[in-house]
Design a protein around this motif. Structure first.
Motif, PDB file in Angstrom:
ATOM      1  N   ASN A  78     -38.648   9.988  -4.747  1.00  0.00           N
ATOM      2  CA  ASN A  78     -39.967  10.615  -4.669  1.00  0.00           C
ATOM      3  C   ASN A  78     -39.904  12.097  -4.328  1.00  0.00           C
ATOM      4  OD1 ASN A  78     -41.383   8.320  -5.329  1.00  0.00           O
ATOM      5  ND2 ASN A  78     -41.588   7.625  -3.215  1.00  0.00           N
ATOM      6  N   TRP A  79     -38.885  12.508  -3.568  1.00  0.00           N
ATOM      7  CA  TRP A  79     -38.854  13.912  -3.155  1.00  0.00           C
ATOM      8  C   TRP A  79     -38.518  14.866  -4.305  1.00  0.00           C
ATOM      9  CZ3 TRP A  79     -34.134  16.756  -2.740  1.00  0.00           C
ATOM     10  CH2 TRP A  79     -32.963  15.990  -2.821  1.00  0.00           C
ATOM     11  N   LEU A  80     -38.095  14.301  -5.461  1.00  0.00           N
ATOM     12  CA  LEU A  80     -37.861  15.126  -6.652  1.00  0.00           C
ATOM     13  C   LEU A  80     -39.025  15.081  -7.642  1.00  0.00           C
ATOM     14  CD1 LEU A  80     -34.094  14.452  -7.495  1.00  0.00           C
ATOM     15  CD2 LEU A  80     -35.092  16.389  -6.246  1.00  0.00           C
ATOM     16  N   VAL A  81     -40.030  14.244  -7.366  1.00  0.00           N
ATOM     17  CA  VAL A  81     -41.184  14.162  -8.263  1.00  0.00           C
ATOM     18  C   VAL A  81     -41.874  15.530  -8.318  1.00  0.00           C
ATOM     19  CG1 VAL A  81     -43.468  13.137  -8.584  1.00  0.00           C
ATOM     20  CG2 VAL A  81     -41.539  11.703  -7.915  1.00  0.00           C
ATOM     21  N   GLY A  82     -42.229  15.943  -9.518  1.00  0.00           N
ATOM     22  CA  GLY A  82     -42.838  17.252  -9.713  1.00  0.00           C
ATOM     23  C   GLY A  82     -41.843  18.314 -10.114  1.00  0.00           C
ATOM     24  N   THR A  83     -40.562  17.952 -10.134  1.00  0.00           N
ATOM     25  CA  THR A  83     -39.526  18.869 -10.620  1.00  0.00           C
ATOM     26  C   THR A  83     -38.999  18.358 -11.957  1.00  0.00           C
ATOM     27  OG1 THR A  83     -37.567  17.747  -9.713  1.00  0.00           O
ATOM     28  CG2 THR A  83     -38.842  19.148  -8.204  1.00  0.00           C
ATOM     29  N   ASN A  84     -38.205  19.190 -12.634  1.00  0.00           N
ATOM     30  CA  ASN A  84     -37.560  18.742 -13.868  1.00  0.00           C
ATOM     31  C   ASN A  84     -36.196  18.139 -13.591  1.00  0.00           C
ATOM     32  OD1 ASN A  84     -36.511  21.370 -13.159  1.00  0.00           O
ATOM     33  ND2 ASN A  84     -35.526  21.417 -15.170  1.00  0.00           N
ATOM     34  N   LEU A  85     -35.900  17.856 -12.320  1.00  0.00           N
ATOM     35  CA  LEU A  85     -34.611  17.306 -11.927  1.00  0.00           C
ATOM     36  C   LEU A  85     -34.631  15.779 -11.959  1.00  0.00           C
ATOM     37  CD1 LEU A  85     -33.936  19.492  -8.748  1.00  0.00           C
ATOM     38  CD2 LEU A  85     -33.156  19.927 -11.094  1.00  0.00           C
ATOM     39  N   SER A  86     -33.528  15.180 -12.404  1.00  0.00           N
ATOM     40  CA  SER A  86     -33.307  13.753 -12.187  1.00  0.00           C
ATOM     41  C   SER A  86     -32.306  13.609 -11.051  1.00  0.00           C
ATOM     42  CB  SER A  86     -32.767  13.091 -13.458  1.00  0.00           C
ATOM     43  OG  SER A  86     -31.377  13.347 -13.597  1.00  0.00           O
ATOM     44  N   ARG A  87     -32.019  12.383 -10.665  1.00  0.00           N
ATOM     45  CA  ARG A  87     -31.037  12.166  -9.600  1.00  0.00           C
ATOM     46  C   ARG A  87     -29.666  12.729 -10.002  1.00  0.00           C
ATOM     47  NH1 ARG A  87     -30.208   5.930  -8.631  1.00  0.00           N
ATOM     48  NH2 ARG A  87     -28.667   6.733  -7.169  1.00  0.00           N
ATOM     49  N   VAL A  88     -29.392  12.755 -11.305  1.00  0.00           N
ATOM     50  CA  VAL A  88     -28.110  13.250 -11.788  1.00  0.00           C
ATOM     51  C   VAL A  88     -27.924  14.725 -11.444  1.00  0.00           C
ATOM     52  CG1 VAL A  88     -26.759  13.719 -13.874  1.00  0.00           C
ATOM     53  CG2 VAL A  88     -27.974  11.552 -13.638  1.00  0.00           C
TER      54      VAL A  88
END
Length: 557
Positions: A78-88
Motif C-alpha cells: 500500500n505504501w507504493l500506491v500512487g507511484t509508478n513503482l512495483s515491488r520489483v
C-alpha cells in the motif's frame, strides 16, 4: 546511446511505459529471423544485441507477465500506491519475495524450484548483486573461444550498458553499516583480508573483503530490463510478447522452423523466416526441459515423454541423442551462520509496514535502507588442494538475523561454495513432466570438507572481533562443521537458486552456443556457463554478450 538511455530513464521516472512498435495482433503470424524464448538477463541481452543492426526481425517471448513498473507491473504494498513503482523496483523489498503470494515467481506447474517467471526472469526477484568473475574462472574452466581474452570485449560492453555501484542511495550515504564495521574488524583486522573495491580488483579473490556492487539505477532496481530492454523496445524490428509459454521447438530433422506456443490456453505455432534461428534462454532448469520436450536429450527421458504423448508427432528416428542436456546442474551450497554482537544493530525490511521515516526517505529521494537489498559486505577466499586445484568460497553478510535468531543484535552470514566444487546434479522431469533439480549438493564429499575448512579458518579469529556465532559453536571442529552443513535444516544445505551449468559449452552446446546435433537452435543463459567464483548474474550477462557476437556472425547480422 547515453542520451537515449537518459531519455528512457526519464520516461520511467514519470510513469510512461515503453512498448514494442509492432502491433500485438501481428506477432504470432510474422515470420521472424530470430525467436528468443525467455526474457531473463541472457535472453534480453542476446535479443537486444541481435536487433541492433535493424536487419533481422527479433521476437522475445516471455511466459510470465509484467514485473517492474515500466513493464506494467502493479504488484506492490500500500505504501507504493500512487507511484509508478512495483515491488520489483524497490531494492529493499527483495527479501520479502520469499514470503507471501507473488505473481513474479514460477508456479508448481512450471518448475519445482524458486525462480523468476516474469519480464526480467530471476533478475526481477534477486538482490541484483553485480560481481565480475575473476579472470581465472574463464581461463581455468571455459573452453577455447571463451577464455578471458575472448570475453573481455563483452565485459567492456556490459559495463558501458549496465550501470552499477556500491553506493545505491541517491543521497550517496551507505546505510545500516554496523555489520560491515564488525565484519571488517573480524576479517580485515583479525584475519588478514584486504579491503578492496570488488569489481575494480576483480581478478583477486584470495582473502578479499569489501562493499557489494549492485546493478541499480537512480536508487531503484536496475538490470537488463531497465538498460538493454528499454533500448530494444524502441526498435521497429524488435518485439517483446509476455504471457506466452513455449511448449516445444518445431523442427524438421536438425533444422528448427519455429516454436509451439501457449497463450492463455490458445496453442499456435510461431514460425521462423528462411535461415532463421531459435535461441532458448529459459534458465538452467527450464531450458533443458524445452530441449527434452523438443526431442533432444537423453533417450531414456525421450522415451518417457513419448509414452505420455508429450513429443507430438516426432518419431524416434528424429530424436537427437544428447545426454548432456540437463546434466551437470549446479547451485551454490549455502550455510547461514547467525552472528551476534552488542556493536551490531539489526535492520529488518518490511513489505507492508516499513519504518515511516524510511519509506518517506525512499519515496521522496530514493534514499535510505530501501535503496539496497540488505547485503552490506562480501568476501572471498580459496581452498587450495594438494593437486593445485582450488575451490572458491564466498561470504555475504546481511542486515538482520534469520529464523530462530532475530534479536536486534543479530546479523546473518551466508557461506557459499562456488567455482571448482566437484558436486553437481541434473534436471529431472517429475511424474507430471515438470522440471526440477536432483542430486545437486555434496555428492562429492570434498566439497563439504572444503566449505568446513573455510568456516573453521575464519572462526579462528572470530572471538577477537566481538562477534559470536549462535547456531554453530565457535569452537566447533572441522568434522562437526561438516556434519552441520550437510544436515538439512533452516540454516544448512539450502537452495541459493543460483542454478547454472545444465547445458554446458562443449558438451550440450558447441562453442557458438548451438545445440549439438542441431543446425539453428541455440541455448544462451545460465545453462551454458561453468560455476563462477561469484554470484552468477554478471557472468551470465557477460556470456550473453559473447554469445550475441558469435550468433550474429552465424546469421550475418
Amino acid at each position: 546511446m547515453a542520451k537515449l538511455l537518459c531519455s528512457l530513464f526519464l520516461l520511467q521516472a514519470i510513469g510512461l511505459v515503453i512498448t514494442s512498435p509492432l502491433q500485438p495482433q501481428s506477432w504470432a503470424t510474422t515470420l521472424w529471423d530470430v525467436i528468443v524464448v525467455g526474457s531473463g538477463p541472457a535472453g534480453i541481452i542476446v535479443a537486444s544485441r541481435l536487433s541492433e543492426s535493424g536487419k533481422k526481425k527479433v521476437l522475445l517471448l516471455e511466459g510470465g507477465g509484467p514485473s517492474y513498473g515500466i513493464t506494467g507491473g502493479t504488484e506492490k504494498p500500500n505504501w507504493l500506491v500512487g507511484t509508478n513503482l512495483s515491488r520489483v523496483d524497490v531494492p529493499g523489498l527483495y527479501n520479502t519475495i520469499f514470503s507471501g503470494p507473488t505473481s513474479l515467481t514460477c508456479g508448481p506447474n512450471e518448475v519445482n524450484a524458486f525462480i523468476g517467471c516474469s519480464i526480467g526472469g530471476s533478475s526481477a526477484i534477486n538482490a541484483g548483486l553485480f560481481f565480475q568473475p575473476p579472470q581465472s574462472d574463464f581461463d581455468t574452466y571455459f573452453p577455447t573461444g571463451w577464455k578471458y581474452a575472448d570475453v573481455l570485449p563483452s565485459i567492456n560492453l556490459l559495463y558501458q550498458t549496465q550501470p552499477s555501484s556500491d553506493i545505491t542511495s541517491e543521497n550517496q550515504i551507505l546505510y545500516e553499516q554496523s555489520g560491515y564495521t564488525a565484519a571488517k574488524k573480524w576479517l580485515v583486522t583479525g584475519a588478514g583480508y584486504s579491503e578492496v573495491a570488488i569489481n575494480t580488483d576483480s581478478a583477486n579473490k584470495t582473502k578479499v573483503f569489501g562493499h557489494p556492487i549492485y546493478d541499480y539505477q537512480n536508487g531503484q532496481r536496475g538490470g537488463p530490463v531497465i538498460s538493454y530492454l528499454q533500448t530494444a523496445l524502441t526498435r521497429s524490428n524488435f518485439h517483446l510478447q509476455s504471457g506466452v509459454w513455449v511448449n516445444s521447438v518445431v523442427r524438421t530433422g536438425n533444422v528448427a522452423t519455429g516454436v509451439v506456443t501457449n497463450s492463455s490456453g490458445v496453442i499456435s505455432t510461431v514460425s521462423l523466416a528462411a535461415n532463421g534461428r531459435v535461441i532458448i534462454s529459459n534458465g538452467a532448469l527450464k531450458s533443458p526441459e524445452l530441449l527434452m520436450k523438443s526431442g533432444i536429450g537423453d533417450p531414456a527421458v525421450l522415451e518417457r515423454l513419448q509414452a505420455a504423448n508429450k513429443l507430438g508427432s516426432l518419431p524416434p528416428s528424429s530424436w537427437i541423442n544428447n545426454t548432456a542436456v540437463g546434466a551437470g546442474l549446479f547451485d551454490n551450497p549455502n550455510t547461514f551462520i547467525e552472528l551476534s554482537s552488542p556493536a551490531v544493530q539489526s535492520y529488518t525490511y518490511s513489505y507492508n509496514n516499513p519504518i515511516p521515516a524510511d519509506d518517506s526517505l525512499y519515496l521522496k529521494s530514493r534514499s535510505g535502507p530501501y535503496s539496497f537489498a540488505g547485503e552490506v559486505s562480501v568476501f572471498w577466499d580459496y581452498i587450495v588442494h594438494t593437486d593445485g586445484t582450488k575451490a572458491g568460497m564466498q561470504g555475504t553478510i546481511g542486515t538482520a538475523g534469520f529464523d530462530g535468531y532475530t534479536n536486534n543484535e543479530t546479523i546473518t552470514l551466508n557461506i557459499y561454495g562456488t567455482s571448482g566444487l566437484k558436486s553437481s546434479g541434473k534436471v529431472v522431469l517429475d511424474s507430471n513432466f515438470v522440471p526440477g533439480p536432483q542430486g545437486v549438493y555434496f555428492s562429492n564429499p570434498q566439497d563439504a570438507q572444503d566449505i568446513a575448512t573455510f568456516i573453521h579458518n575464519i572462526f579462528a579469529t572470530l572471538p577477537a572481533s566481538g562477534l559470536t556465532p549462535l547456531n554453530i559453536p565457535v569452537t566447533a571442529t572441522q568434522a562437526q562443521i561438516v556434519s552441520y552443513i550437510t544436515t538439512p535444516s533452516a540454516y544448512a544445505e539450502g537452495e541459493v537458486n543460483h542454478w547454472s551449468s545444465s547445458c554446458r559449452i562443449g558438451q550440450c552446446v558447441d562453442t557458438n552456443t548451438t545445440v549439438i546435433g542441431m543446425a539453428n537452435l541455440n541455448v544462451v543463459d545460465a545453462s551454458i556457463v561453468e560455476p563462477f567464483t561469484v554470484n552468477p548474474q554478471m557472468g551470465i550477462m557477460i556470456a550473453a554478450e559473447r554469445a550475441a557476437v558469435l550468433i550474429g556472425a552465424l546469421i550475418g547480422d
